[in-house]
Design an enzyme around this catalytic site. Structure first.
Site, mmCIF file in Angstrom:
data_model
loop_
_atom_site.group_PDB
_atom_site.id
_atom_site.type_symbol
_atom_site.label_atom_id
_atom_site.label_comp_id
_atom_site.label_asym_id
_atom_site.label_seq_id
_atom_site.Cartn_x
_atom_site.Cartn_y
_atom_site.Cartn_z
ATOM 1 N N ASN A 209 0.819 -1.404 0.044
ATOM 2 C CA ASN A 209 0.039 0.004 0.023
ATOM 3 C C ASN A 209 0.856 1.400 0.051
ATOM 4 O O ASN A 209 2.140 1.113 -0.032
ATOM 5 C CB ASN A 209 -0.848 -0.108 1.300
ATOM 6 N N PHE A 324 -4.162 2.786 14.872
ATOM 7 C CA PHE A 324 -4.512 3.766 13.623
ATOM 8 C C PHE A 324 -5.511 3.088 12.761
ATOM 9 O O PHE A 324 -5.787 1.934 12.720
ATOM 10 C CB PHE A 324 -3.143 4.007 12.904
HETATM 11 O O1 C5P Z 1 -9.087 -2.759 11.167
HETATM 12 P P1 C5P Z 1 -7.950 -2.223 10.321
HETATM 13 O O2 C5P Z 1 -7.040 -2.778 9.423
HETATM 14 O O3 C5P Z 1 -8.310 -0.910 9.902
HETATM 15 O O4 C5P Z 1 -7.154 -1.544 11.726
HETATM 16 C C1 C5P Z 1 -5.844 -0.624 11.456
HETATM 17 C C2 C5P Z 1 -5.084 -0.793 12.697
HETATM 18 O O5 C5P Z 1 -4.829 -2.346 13.007
HETATM 19 C C3 C5P Z 1 -3.678 -0.358 12.588
HETATM 20 O O6 C5P Z 1 -3.456 0.240 13.901
HETATM 21 C C4 C5P Z 1 -2.908 -1.384 12.028
HETATM 22 O O7 C5P Z 1 -1.435 -1.239 12.328
HETATM 23 C C5 C5P Z 1 -3.387 -2.521 12.688
HETATM 24 N N1 C5P Z 1 -3.440 -3.883 11.952
HETATM 25 C C6 C5P Z 1 -3.005 -4.933 12.438
HETATM 26 N N2 C5P Z 1 -2.776 -6.029 11.508
HETATM 27 C C7 C5P Z 1 -3.316 -6.188 10.605
HETATM 28 C C8 C5P Z 1 -4.236 -4.919 10.019
HETATM 29 C C9 C5P Z 1 -4.024 -3.772 10.841
HETATM 30 O O8 C5P Z 1 -2.192 -4.907 13.500
HETATM 31 N N3 C5P Z 1 -3.363 -7.296 9.886
#
Ligand code: C5P
Length: 400
Positions: A209, A324
Site C-alpha cells: 500500500n 490507527f
Molecule cells: O482494522 P484495520 O486494519 O483498519 O485496523 C488498523 C489498525 O490495525 C492499525 O493500527 C494497524 O497497524 C493494525 N493492523 C494490524 N494487523 C493487520 C491489519 C491492521 O495490526 N493485519
C-alpha cells in the site's frame, strides 16, 4: 526559564551573525549558560570580544588555538552542552554536517555532539532552494535535526525572498520551549510500528500500500525525545532515523511484523501500531514468475493475522495500546467499533476525505477516539506536530 541549561551556539559566516549577540543575551537573561563555537568567517561579521563578553565564556574558533588548554578541548565541549544551535547556518555547514565532513573547529565539533541540534539557516534564496541544500536538510531532518525555517524578506544580496535567518527572539522561544519540554516518557518502553508490509505473489511481484511510514517514525522520534526507550518495527520504507534510544527492526511481511511485535510486546509499557499492515497475503507464493495470462489472472488471497487485535487480547492493565485507522467511509462508526473490538486505549483516525491527510503527505489531520468513545478532533498540521498530539494523549492516558 532556562536555569541550569547549557546551550552551545555554532556561528557561521553570514551577515546574520551580527544578530547573535542579542540571542546570547536572551538565553543568559533566561538563566542559561552559553558557549560559542565560531567559524573563522563568522568572526568577520561579529567580534570575538563581543561574543566572549556576552557569553562570559571563551569562544572556540580554532582547533589549534593557543588559548585552548588542550587541542581536543572543542571535542570535550560536546559532553557539556544540552543543545547545539547553529545560527546563522550557511549552506556550507549544512552540507558538511550532512556529509560527515570535519575540516574546521565547528564541523569537527558537530560530529562529536550527539544531543539535540537545531539549525537556523541564513542564505540567499537561490542557495536555500537549491536541490543540494534541500537534500541535505531533508537528510538531517530525517535524522532528528530540527530546522528553524528562515523567513521571507530583504536579503543582504539585495533580493527579496526566503533565506533571512529567523529573528533571535523567535529562535530563543523555539529553543527554550524545546529545553523546557518534559521528559514525560523518561525510561518508559515504547513499541512503534510504521510503514507498509509487502506480500509476495511470485519472486518479482508483491502487493502493498502507499504508506510512507512517516507518521510512525515521527511518533517514535517524539517518544524518544521525551525520554522513552523506543523499539521501532518498520516495514519497507525510505526513511532513516538514528537516535541513541531508538532501536529499529526492519521487516517486510505482515507475518514478520507479527513475529517482531509478539516478541517485544510484553516488555513494553506503550505500543503504537501506526503500520499499514496488509490485510491479505497471497495463499501461495509462486516459485517462478507468473506468466502473462491472456485475459484475467486470479490469485487467491488469504487474511493476514490482525496483529493489533492479538495484542489487544494479550494487553495487561498496566499497558497502553494505540491503533490507527484509515477509512474512506463511515469512519467514526468503524473507528469506534475498533477501539472496543481490539481493546485499545485509543485509536487515531485519519480520513482519506481530508485534503492533505493520510498516505504520502507531510501533513495529517487526525481525530482521536478513546475507549470511552470520547472524540477529539485536531487541525491539519505537519506529521511531526501530529505526533506530539498523539504522544500527549498517550501521556494523559498514562497518568489517569
Ligand atoms: O482494522 P484495520 O486494519 O483498519 O485496523 C488498523 C489498525 O490495525 C492499525 O493500527 C494497524 O497497524 C493494525 N493492523 C494490524 N494487523 C493487520 C491489519 C491492521 O495490526 N493485519
Amino acid at each position: 526559564m532556562l536555569k541550569g541549561k547549557k546551550i552551545i551556539i555554532g556561528i557561521t559566516g553570514s551577515i546574520a551573525a551580527y544578530k547573535i549577540p542579542s540571542l546570547i543575551r536572551a538565553f543568559i537573561k533566561d538563566g542559561a549558560e552559553v558557549k560559542i563555537v565560531a567559524t573563522k568567517n563568522s568572526l568577520e561579521f561579529v567580534t570575538k570580544i563581543t561574543l566572549e563578553t556576552l557569553s562570559k565564556n571563551k569562544v572556540y574558533h580554532d582547533v589549534f588555538d593557543k588559548d585552548n588548554d588542550y587541542t581536543t578541548e572543542h571535542i570535550s565541549l560536546a559532553e557539556w552542552g544540552d543543545l547545539l544551535l547553529i545560527a546563522p547556518a550557511s549552506a556550507n555547514i549544512i552540507g558538511k554536517y550532512a556529509n560527515g565532513i570535519a575540516d574546521d573547529v565547528l564541523s569537527t565539533f558537530m560530529l562529536a555532539f550527539d544531543r539535540k541540534v537545531f539549525i537556523a539557516p541564513a542564505m540567499n534564496t537561490g542557495m536555500y532552494k537549491s536541490f543540494p541544500v534541500q537534500k541535505n536538510m531533508k537528510y538531517l531532518e530525517e535524522n532528528g535535526v530540527s530546522f528553524i525555517a528562515p523567513g521571507y524578506g530583504e536579503l543582504a544580496c539585495g533580493t527579496v525572498g526566503d533565506g533571512r535567518m529567523e529573528e533571535p527572539e523567535k529562535i530563543a522561544t523555539i529553543v527554550s520551549t524545546y529545553l523546557n519540554r518534559g521528559q514525560d516518557l523518561k525510561d518508559k518502553k515504547v513499541l512503534v510500528t510504521a510503514g507498509p508490509t509487502q506480500e509476495s505473489i511470485d519472486p518479482v511481484r508483491f502487493i502493498s500500500n502507499h504508506s510512507s511510514g512517516l507518521m510512525g517514525f515521527e511518533v517514535a522520534r517524539n517518544c524518544a525525545e521525551r525520554g522513552a526507550l523506543v523499539t521501532l518495527i518498520a516495514g519497507p520504507v525510505n526513511l532513516t532515523i538514528t537516535m541513541p534510544n531508538i532501536q529499529r527492526i526492519n521487516v517486510v511481511t505482515a507475518e514478520q511484523m507479527r513475529t517482531a511485535c509478539l516478541e517485544h510486546f510484553d516488555a513494553n509499557d506503550i505500543t503504537v501500531m501506526a503500520a499499514a499492515v496488509a490485510d491479505y497475503t497471497s495463499e501461495v507464493v509462486a516459485a517462478k514468475k507468473l506468466k502473462k495470462q491472456p485475459e484475467r489472472l486470479s490469485i487467491k488471497f488469504i487474511k493476514t493475522p490482525d496483529i493489533l487485535a492479538e495484542l489487544g487480547k494479550k494487553k495487561r492493565s498496566d499497558q497502553i495500546l494505540v491503533g490507527f485507522a484509515l477509512e474512506t467511509d463511515n469512519e467514526l462508526e468503524n473507528a469506534k467499533l475498533k477501539v472496543r473490538n481490539k481493546n485499545l486505549d485509543f485509536i487515531v483516525l485519519n480520513s482519506l476525505r481530508d485534503k492533505g491527510a493520510g498516505f504520502k503527505h507531510l501533513t495529517n489531520k487526525i481525530s482521536i477516539i478513546n475507549k470511552n468513545l470520547l472524540l477529539k478532533v485536531f487541525e491539519i498540521k505537519p506529521k511531526s506536530k501530529v505526533a506530539v498530539d498523539i504522544v500527549n494523549e498517550i501521556v494523559a492516558t498514562y497518568k489517569k
